[in-house]
Motif scaffolding. Structure first.
Motif, PDB file in Angstrom:
ATOM      1  N   ARG A  32       0.894  -1.114   0.234  1.00 38.98           N
ATOM      2  CA  ARG A  32       0.112  -0.101   0.009  1.00 38.98           C
ATOM      3  C   ARG A  32       0.846   1.310   0.112  1.00 38.98           C
ATOM      4  N   VAL A  33       0.648   2.286  -1.001  1.00 34.59           N
ATOM      5  CA  VAL A  33       1.444   3.333  -1.137  1.00 34.59           C
ATOM      6  C   VAL A  33       0.770   4.356  -0.248  1.00 34.59           C
ATOM      7  N   PRO A  34       1.660   4.843   0.719  1.00 32.61           N
ATOM      8  CA  PRO A  34       1.204   6.007   1.421  1.00 32.61           C
ATOM      9  C   PRO A  34       0.725   7.250   0.791  1.00 32.61           C
ATOM     10  N   VAL A  35      -0.076   7.960   1.268  1.00 31.07           N
ATOM     11  CA  VAL A  35      -0.600   9.286   0.673  1.00 31.07           C
ATOM     12  C   VAL A  35       0.561  10.467   1.446  1.00 31.07           C
ATOM     13  N   HIS A  36       1.107  11.044   0.379  1.00 30.18           N
ATOM     14  CA  HIS A  36       2.032  12.229   0.765  1.00 30.18           C
ATOM     15  C   HIS A  36       1.501  13.234   1.053  1.00 30.18           C
ATOM     16  N   LYS A  37       1.666  13.830   2.266  1.00 30.45           N
ATOM     17  CA  LYS A  37       1.254  15.048   2.760  1.00 30.45           C
ATOM     18  C   LYS A  37       2.144  16.285   2.448  1.00 30.45           C
ATOM     19  N   LEU A  38       2.006  17.366   1.641  1.00 29.42           N
ATOM     20  CA  LEU A  38       2.427  18.269   1.147  1.00 29.42           C
ATOM     21  C   LEU A  38       1.877  19.712   1.532  1.00 29.42           C
ATOM     22  N   THR A  39       2.946  20.735   1.740  1.00 26.91           N
ATOM     23  CA  THR A  39       2.701  22.158   2.005  1.00 26.91           C
ATOM     24  C   THR A  39       2.271  22.526   0.399  1.00 26.91           C
ATOM     25  N   LYS A  40       1.569  23.640   0.274  1.00 27.60           N
ATOM     26  CA  LYS A  40       1.765  24.299  -0.711  1.00 27.60           C
ATOM     27  C   LYS A  40       3.025  24.684  -1.445  1.00 27.60           C
ATOM     28  N   GLU A  41       3.864  25.240  -0.371  1.00 29.72           N
ATOM     29  CA  GLU A  41       5.027  25.537  -0.911  1.00 29.72           C
ATOM     30  C   GLU A  41       5.879  24.244  -1.707  1.00 29.72           C
ATOM     31  N   GLN A  42       5.925  23.143  -1.132  1.00 31.49           N
ATOM     32  CA  GLN A  42       6.308  21.831  -1.559  1.00 31.49           C
ATOM     33  C   GLN A  42       5.786  21.714  -2.840  1.00 31.49           C
ATOM     34  N   ALA A  43       4.530  21.682  -2.914  1.00 31.66           N
ATOM     35  CA  ALA A  43       3.779  21.408  -4.232  1.00 31.66           C
ATOM     36  C   ALA A  43       4.253  22.449  -5.142  1.00 31.66           C
ATOM     37  N   ARG A  44       4.179  23.554  -4.794  1.00 34.01           N
ATOM     38  CA  ARG A  44       4.792  24.486  -6.080  1.00 34.01           C
ATOM     39  C   ARG A  44       5.963  24.372  -6.215  1.00 34.01           C
ATOM     40  N   ARG A  45       6.985  24.048  -5.483  1.00 34.79           N
ATOM     41  CA  ARG A  45       8.406  23.782  -5.811  1.00 34.79           C
ATOM     42  C   ARG A  45       8.627  22.636  -6.886  1.00 34.79           C
ATOM     43  N   ILE A  46       7.875  21.522  -6.376  1.00 34.46           N
ATOM     44  CA  ILE A  46       8.016  20.212  -7.221  1.00 34.46           C
ATOM     45  C   ILE A  46       7.472  20.712  -8.716  1.00 34.46           C
ATOM     46  N   ALA A  47       6.279  21.452  -8.901  1.00 40.47           N
ATOM     47  CA  ALA A  47       5.749  21.866 -10.118  1.00 40.47           C
ATOM     48  C   ALA A  47       6.809  22.731 -11.158  1.00 40.47           C
ATOM     49  N   VAL A  48       7.468  23.510 -10.120  1.00 39.50           N
ATOM     50  CA  VAL A  48       8.381  24.344 -11.030  1.00 39.50           C
ATOM     51  C   VAL A  48       9.496  23.717 -11.363  1.00 39.50           C
ATOM     52  N   ARG A  49      10.238  22.824 -10.457  1.00 40.39           N
ATOM     53  CA  ARG A  49      11.389  21.948 -10.864  1.00 40.39           C
ATOM     54  C   ARG A  49      11.074  21.074 -11.864  1.00 40.39           C
ATOM     55  N   ALA A  50       9.935  20.366 -12.102  1.00 36.20           N
ATOM     56  CA  ALA A  50       9.416  19.624 -13.051  1.00 36.20           C
ATOM     57  C   ALA A  50       9.459  20.237 -14.547  1.00 36.20           C
ATOM     58  N   GLN A  51       9.163  21.535 -14.400  1.00 35.30           N
ATOM     59  CA  GLN A  51       9.225  22.363 -15.638  1.00 35.30           C
ATOM     60  C   GLN A  51      10.327  23.123 -15.976  1.00 35.30           C
ATOM     61  N   LEU A  52      11.357  22.603 -15.294  1.00 36.09           N
ATOM     62  CA  LEU A  52      12.545  23.141 -15.698  1.00 36.09           C
ATOM     63  C   LEU A  52      12.829  24.694 -15.564  1.00 36.09           C
ATOM     64  N   LEU A  53      11.861  25.090 -14.653  1.00 29.98           N
ATOM     65  CA  LEU A  53      12.097  26.639 -14.283  1.00 29.98           C
ATOM     66  C   LEU A  53      13.005  27.024 -12.904  1.00 29.98           C
ATOM     67  N   ASP A  54      13.465  26.022 -12.436  1.00 24.24           N
ATOM     68  CA  ASP A  54      14.339  26.587 -11.318  1.00 24.24           C
ATOM     69  C   ASP A  54      15.693  26.558 -11.710  1.00 24.24           C
ATOM     70  N   ALA A  55      16.872  26.866 -10.872  1.00 22.83           N
ATOM     71  CA  ALA A  55      17.922  27.334 -11.072  1.00 22.83           C
ATOM     72  C   ALA A  55      18.967  25.891 -10.809  1.00 22.83           C
ATOM     73  N   PRO A  56      20.001  25.908 -11.403  1.00 20.64           N
ATOM     74  CA  PRO A  56      20.324  26.214 -12.718  1.00 20.64           C
ATOM     75  C   PRO A  56      19.363  25.726 -13.933  1.00 20.64           C
ATOM     76  N   PRO A  57      19.512  26.646 -14.953  1.00 21.26           N
ATOM     77  CA  PRO A  57      18.655  26.401 -16.071  1.00 21.26           C
ATOM     78  C   PRO A  57      19.105  25.125 -17.000  1.00 21.26           C
ATOM     79  N   PRO A  58      18.509  24.391 -17.702  1.00 20.72           N
ATOM     80  CA  PRO A  58      18.925  23.574 -18.748  1.00 20.72           C
ATOM     81  C   PRO A  58      19.683  24.184 -19.790  1.00 20.72           C
ATOM     82  N   THR A  59      20.534  23.473 -20.602  1.00 19.15           N
ATOM     83  CA  THR A  59      21.176  24.002 -21.683  1.00 19.15           C
ATOM     84  C   THR A  59      21.064  23.354 -22.980  1.00 19.15           C
ATOM     85  N   ASP A  60      20.308  22.186 -23.063  1.00 18.72           N
ATOM     86  CA  ASP A  60      19.632  21.493 -24.355  1.00 18.72           C
ATOM     87  C   ASP A  60      18.449  21.659 -24.709  1.00 18.72           C
ATOM     88  N   LEU A  61      18.080  21.988 -25.932  1.00 21.96           N
ATOM     89  CA  LEU A  61      16.740  22.162 -26.414  1.00 21.96           C
ATOM     90  C   LEU A  61      15.850  20.864 -26.353  1.00 21.96           C
TER      91      LEU A  61
END
Length: 365
Positions: A3-32
């Protein structure tokens, strides 16, 4: 079964996950190619008040190292990307989309129309075989039964047949001249060794790929044009403080360090594409207003959402004045009161945008 546990996240944690996933955190990517593989797509939209959306999305990740010619080369020469149904995707995902096009889920009406116009279909394939790539206006209309529609596709028989054949994997977009698509036989655009999975397997993989690109998303969401924003059973369950219901999170994105940066986003950017998700995670309201009368716009014709760290803090109403060689800023709308640091960071991004566009300065309207 574990049974997979339900992860409990703050909004800040969720936002950071979303931003990182979209490659909008630092450092930026280098390849198209790396960017498109991670995002899974770039949406094509002809609006170019500042720059075409696909280019803006790439620039917001890659910065001044990106040039639109890079995208054109990847599509038309290297063939590492392909255009399909108004979206640019990595060629490595081709099999997933061909699997979907080869199912019985297509509309009965379109199947019947193609059958009734089989000679027309064969005429197009034959002409492309001998003379392709061709634009739609270079292909004669030999249909027996015209396409009937109450919309803009009415009697646009050549374009309609080409798009249906594209969805069936028989023709492909080989390139563009300006905004005009060039069509060719799929076998001359796509690699010969494409592995096409089963429909169910393709659906599962696409959900998993979508979740990795979004970081966190709803299992089911509102229907969006062109590309879904839900992820089915991919990932693991999560709840986010201040939001109702369950989410799905990419487990590999949990617990990663976060370093933010400032970015100006296309209105079609995947971080803000799902407006409901954007409000739930970022408390950010946004509507693309170019279809509204000028008097009814709050933020502008093609306002760019502003990302600062893990927050969406405002919108920039700007346009490229190429005749005067300046980036005209009509307004900067602050959703939260800007600190000096935010103001400076936004101004720096505007200057970088102007430089990338080949404009000499940023000026108020």
């Amino acid at each position: 079964m574990r049974r997979v546990p339900v992860h409990k996240l703050t909004k800040e944690q969720a936002r950071r996950i979303a931003v990182r996933a979209q490659l909008l955190d630092a450092p930026p990517p280098t390849d198209l190619l790396e960017v498109v593989q991670r995002l899974t797509l770039l949406q094509i939209d002809p609006t170019a008040a500042i720059a075409p959306s696909a280019d803006l999305v790439a620039w917001s990740r890659l910065g001044s190292a990106y040039e639109p010619a890079d995208l054109e080369r990847a599509l038309e020469q290297d063939r590492t990307l392909f255009e399909h149904n108004a979206l640019i995707r990595p060629m490595s995902d081709l099999g997933l989309h061909l699997a979907a096009s080869r199912t019985s889920r297509s509309h009965e009406r379109t199947d019947a129309w193609v059958r009734d116009n089989d000679r027309f279909r064969r005429d197009i394939l034959g002409l492309l075989g001998t003379s392709g790539p061709l634009s739609s206006r270079d292909i004669p209309d030999t249909c027996a039964v015209p396409w009937a529609s109450t919309g803009w596709t009415n009697n646009r028989n050549v374009t309609q047949m080409l798009e249906l054949l594209m969805m069936r994997g028989e023709v492909a977009i080989a390139g563009r001249v300006g905004r005009e698509r060039l069509w060719d036989l799929a076998e001359r655009v796509y690699p010969p060794d494409v592995v096409v999975p089963s429909v169910d397997e393709a659906h599962r993989i696409r959900n998993e790929r979508r979740l990795v690109s979004l970081g966190i998303a709803r299992q089911k969401s509102t229907k969006m044009p062109l590309e879904p924003v839900d992820v089915g059973a991919a990932g693991e369950p999560a709840v986010i403080e201040g939001t109702k219901g369950e989410w799905r999170v990419d487990p590999a994105a949990l617990g990663e360090d976060f370093a933010g940066r400032t970015a100006l986003l296309s209105p079609f950017d995947r971080l803000v594409y799902d407006r409901r998700r954007t409000e739930e995670l970022f408390d950010f309201e946004y509507t693309l207003e170019m279809y509204k009368p000028a008097a009814k716009r709050r933020w502008g014709y093609f306002a760019l959402p502003i990302l600062y760290g893990d927050r969406l803090v405002g919108k920039v109403d700007a346009a490229a004045d190429r005749r005067a060689a300046v980036l005209r800023v009509n307004a900067i709308h602050e959703d939260v009161k800007f600190s000096r640091a935010v103001t400076k960071a936004v101004q720096t991004e505007l200057e970088r945008l102007a430089s990338w566009l080949g404009l000499s300065a940023v000026e108020p309207a």
